[in-house]
Scaffold this active site. Sequence first.
Site, short mmCIF file in Angstrom:
data_model
loop_
_atom_site.label_atom_id
_atom_site.label_comp_id
_atom_site.label_asym_id
_atom_site.label_seq_id
_atom_site.Cartn_x
_atom_site.Cartn_y
_atom_site.Cartn_z
N GLU A 1 -3.33 7.65 -6.90
CA GLU A 1 -3.40 6.87 -8.13
C GLU A 1 -4.56 7.36 -9.00
O GLU A 1 -5.67 7.51 -8.48
CB GLU A 1 -3.59 5.38 -7.81
CG GLU A 1 -2.41 4.80 -7.03
CD GLU A 1 -2.58 3.34 -6.67
OE1 GLU A 1 -3.59 2.72 -7.07
OE2 GLU A 1 -1.69 2.79 -5.98
N ARG B 1 0.84 -1.19 0.00
CA ARG B 1 0.00 0.00 0.00
C ARG B 1 0.88 1.24 0.00
O ARG B 1 1.90 1.31 0.68
CB ARG B 1 -0.92 0.03 1.23
CG ARG B 1 -2.04 -0.99 1.18
CD ARG B 1 -3.10 -0.59 0.17
NE ARG B 1 -4.11 -1.61 -0.02
CZ ARG B 1 -5.15 -1.48 -0.83
NH1 ARG B 1 -5.30 -0.37 -1.52
NH2 ARG B 1 -6.03 -2.45 -0.97
N HIS C 1 -0.03 -0.46 -10.16
CA HIS C 1 -0.88 -1.18 -9.23
C HIS C 1 -1.47 -2.44 -9.89
O HIS C 1 -2.69 -2.65 -9.87
CB HIS C 1 -2.01 -0.28 -8.72
CG HIS C 1 -2.57 -0.75 -7.39
ND1 HIS C 1 -3.13 0.10 -6.47
CD2 HIS C 1 -2.64 -1.99 -6.83
CE1 HIS C 1 -3.54 -0.59 -5.41
NE2 HIS C 1 -3.24 -1.85 -5.61
#
Length: 337
Positions: free
Chosen positions: A280, A251, A299
Site C-alpha cells: 500500500e 489484512r 484501506h
Amino acid sequence: MTVRVLAAGDHFVLNRLLVDALRGEIPDGLDVTELTLPWPVVPFGRVGEVEEASDVEDELIEALRGVEVCVTQMAPLTRRVLDAAKDLRLFCVTRGGPVNANLAAATEAGVAVTFAPGRNAVATAEHTLALLLAATRRIPQTHADLAEGVWRGDYYVYDNVGPELEGSTVGLVGYGAIGSRVARMARGFGAEVLVHDPYVELDEQVELAELLERSRFLSLHARATPETAGMIGAAELAALPRGSVVVNSARGALLDYDALCDALESGHLFGAAVDVFPEEPIPAGSRLLTTRNLVMTPHLAGGSKQTAANAARIAAAEVARYTRGEPLLHLANPELL
C-alpha cells in the site's frame, strides 16, 4: 501530581478528539502538548523496525522531551525513539493493534504499550457488507458506465447477474469483533453463516475446507500472523463454488492476490472486493488495477467519525487508569508486569 502527555494525533484521530477525551477522563493534573502527524495525507510505511507508522522520528523525539505519556495512532515507537525518550512510561496506540510500536524494545525500556481493540468494528463490518453488495450487484462498474453516458442492458443477461444474499451461505474466516458483526448483518439478509475460527466455539464452526466448499460468499476477518499468511490461495479459491464472491477487509497478507486475479479472469469467481493490499499504496502496473470484476477501496473500511471518537475514548481511559495506578485494560506487553 501533574502528568505530561503528548497527544500525537493526525488528520483522522484528531488532536482535539484526543484532548477532549483526556480532559473528560482526567479533568485535573494533565499537562497536554500536541503534535500533528501527516497521516492519511501522507501514507504510512515502515519506519526503522516498525510497520505502518508516520515517518516522524525526529519530530517525535523532540516532542517527547519530559513527556511521560504519549497517545497516538501513527507515531513510530522505535528503539531510536525509546533511547531518546527517557521519561516515557506509557505509549497508547489508538489502533486495533500496536504495529507501530517495537514491543520488545518498549518492554526493555519499561514503557507500557496499549492499544484500542474494537474501535473500528462497526465501521469495518458495515464497509465489508457494502463491498460484498457492490461486487455482487456490479455497482461501481454500472455507475462508471452511466457516468460516461453508456446504458448497458447486457448487465441483465443471466450469466452477468450475481447471487442474492438471502438463501446463500456466507463463510467467515475469523469471528472477532468485526466478523461477528458481519455475521449478524448477513443473517439479517436471510443468509446462512458458517465460521472458521480456531479461537471460538460456535455451532456454525466448521473446518476451512468445508466452509470453502459450501460458501457462495467468503469474507476474511482473521488477524495477520505467520500462521494465517497466504491462507487463502489458488487451491482455496478453486474450492469455492463457481460464481462465488470474495471480500477482504482484514489484512492483505491473508490472501494471494495473484491467485485472486487468476480466479476472476478465468470466471471462476463472479467478483471480489478488497480494502487491503499486500503493498500500500498499490504499485503502478499491478494486476489489481486492470482485473475485471474487482472492487477496491483504499484501506478505509474502518473510517468513520465514531471510529475516531472510540479510539480517543479507549486510549484516554487507559491514561486515566495509569494515573490512578490501576491495571491497564489493553496492555500489549504484559511481560512488563
